[in-house]
Design a protein around this motif. Structure first.
Motif, mmCIF file in Angstrom:
data_model
loop_
_atom_site.group_PDB
_atom_site.id
_atom_site.type_symbol
_atom_site.label_atom_id
_atom_site.label_comp_id
_atom_site.label_asym_id
_atom_site.label_seq_id
_atom_site.Cartn_x
_atom_site.Cartn_y
_atom_site.Cartn_z
ATOM 1 N N LYS A 187 33.100 29.998 40.214
ATOM 2 C CA LYS A 187 34.130 29.674 39.234
ATOM 3 C C LYS A 187 34.541 28.209 39.348
ATOM 4 C CE LYS A 187 36.297 34.168 38.446
ATOM 5 N NZ LYS A 187 37.594 34.886 38.321
ATOM 6 N N THR A 189 37.580 25.793 39.144
ATOM 7 C CA THR A 189 38.990 26.055 39.405
ATOM 8 C C THR A 189 39.794 24.758 39.448
ATOM 9 O OG1 THR A 189 38.567 25.991 41.788
ATOM 10 C CG2 THR A 189 38.541 28.157 40.730
ATOM 11 N N GLN A 226 46.635 32.531 40.107
ATOM 12 C CA GLN A 226 45.308 33.011 39.761
ATOM 13 C C GLN A 226 44.596 31.943 38.939
ATOM 14 O OE1 GLN A 226 45.357 36.878 38.016
ATOM 15 N NE2 GLN A 226 43.122 37.054 37.917
ATOM 16 N N TRP A 231 43.303 30.907 45.194
ATOM 17 C CA TRP A 231 43.281 32.316 44.795
ATOM 18 C C TRP A 231 41.847 32.832 44.647
ATOM 19 C CZ3 TRP A 231 47.011 36.094 43.547
ATOM 20 C CH2 TRP A 231 46.500 37.240 42.927
ATOM 21 N N GLU A 232 41.021 32.087 43.920
ATOM 22 C CA GLU A 232 39.686 32.588 43.584
ATOM 23 C C GLU A 232 38.766 32.635 44.803
ATOM 24 O OE1 GLU A 232 39.258 34.030 40.901
ATOM 25 O OE2 GLU A 232 40.885 33.255 39.659
ATOM 26 N N ASP A 235 39.591 35.602 46.626
ATOM 27 C CA ASP A 235 39.171 36.796 45.892
ATOM 28 C C ASP A 235 37.668 37.029 45.936
ATOM 29 O OD1 ASP A 235 39.988 39.042 44.377
ATOM 30 O OD2 ASP A 235 39.305 38.078 42.529
ATOM 31 N N TYR A 237 35.062 34.480 45.364
ATOM 32 C CA TYR A 237 34.218 33.608 44.558
ATOM 33 C C TYR A 237 33.973 32.268 45.254
ATOM 34 C CZ TYR A 237 34.888 36.750 40.600
ATOM 35 O OH TYR A 237 34.897 37.852 39.784
ATOM 36 N N THR A 239 34.058 28.483 44.681
ATOM 37 C CA THR A 239 34.856 27.705 43.730
ATOM 38 C C THR A 239 34.427 26.245 43.754
ATOM 39 O OG1 THR A 239 36.616 27.185 45.325
ATOM 40 C CG2 THR A 239 36.832 29.236 44.064
#
Length: 264
Positions: A187, A189, A226, A231-232, A235, A237, A239
């Motif tokens: 992701k 971010t 988020q 956060w990611e 979670d 991912y 980033t």
């Protein structure tokens, strides 16, 4: 490719070996990999440089040098002494032991090295491996970085924005605390922010009665929004966050001009 590698954990750190594996994957059989890293750990030094005292540099092997200085010093030594004007195609900083997200990016020597590379017009990427219960006891805690780093960097080299102005873009990559085959994806971010800030101090009285302060760290990435790096990555991912060395708060510049009008 000619790739320059540094870090802030020191030249003997296991994360540096992970960065070298990633670099070998990228450079190919005809490529050059140069390591210029701190002789000792330099975590938390940010973008500092040894402006008021000299740095010792020592050759530790072919294309491998240790510098008694900060990560940004290592970049300067690599660009202007070791490589002597033969600019690298890529600077890799890391792989840091632990994440560099949210407020951590301001303090990080890993990020500081990437800043210095970007200021010299070199495509620069900082890499950090998030540590957690899921990966800290694995045979290779850096497995996610080793497995996914080359593909992420190739995509950045092929498609990302780099030198688009006086302050170019550099990239902050964080790998989640998971085995490589459990990573959820990748992701883009923004830099997150944890409520209450990232650092504080804890006092302690030594046996001889003197007071000392330990720096404490707010590691709860669930406090960040988020969609942010903190956060990611937490979670699951990988980033990638685009950053610049330009600290101007452009969104308030016009309002500031209006507020200052007529002050003198």
């Amino acid at each position: 490719m000619r790739i320059l590698i540094t870090n802030d954990d020191g030249i003997t750190a296991p994360g540096l070996a992970a960065a070298e594996d990633i670099a070998r994957n990228l450079a190919g059989p005809e490529g050059e990999i140069w390591v210029v890293a701190p002789a000792t750990e330099q975590s938390g030094v940010g973008h500092c440089i040894s402006y008021i005292h000299p740095m010792r540099i020592e050759e530790r092997g072919p294309r491998r040098f240790a510098v008694e200085g900060a990560p940004a010093d290592c970049v300067l030594a690599g660009l202007h002494h070791v490589l002597r004007g033969k600019a690298p195609d890529l600077l890799l900083s890391g792989v840091n032991r632990g994440y560099n997200v949210a407020e951590d990016t301001v303090y990080s020597g890993t990020i500081g090295a990437a800043i210095e590379g970007a200021l010299h017009g070199v495509r620069s990427i900082a890499m950090s491996q998030y540590y957690g219960m899921e990966n800290v006891n694995l045979p290779d805690p850096f497995a996610a970085a080793r497995a996914h780093g080359p593909a992420i960097i190739r995509r950045l080299l092929e498609a990302a924005t780099w030198q688009d102005g006086p302050y170019g873009v550099f990239y902050n990559v964080n790998f989640p605390p998971l085995p490589a085959d459990q990573v959820k994806g990748l992701k883009a971010t923004e830099q997150g922010a944890r409520k209450g800030g990232g650092f504080g101090v804890k006092p302690e009285i030594s046996p001889n009665g003197r007071e000392f302060l330990w720096v404490t760290h707010n590691a709860d990435n669930a406090l960040a929004a988020q969609g942010s790096d903190a956060w990611e990555s937490r979670d699951g991912y990988c980033t990638v966050t685009p950053l610049r060395a330009n600290l101007t708060a452009r969104d308030v510049l016009a309002d500031l001009g209006a507020a200052l009008k007529g002050a003198i």
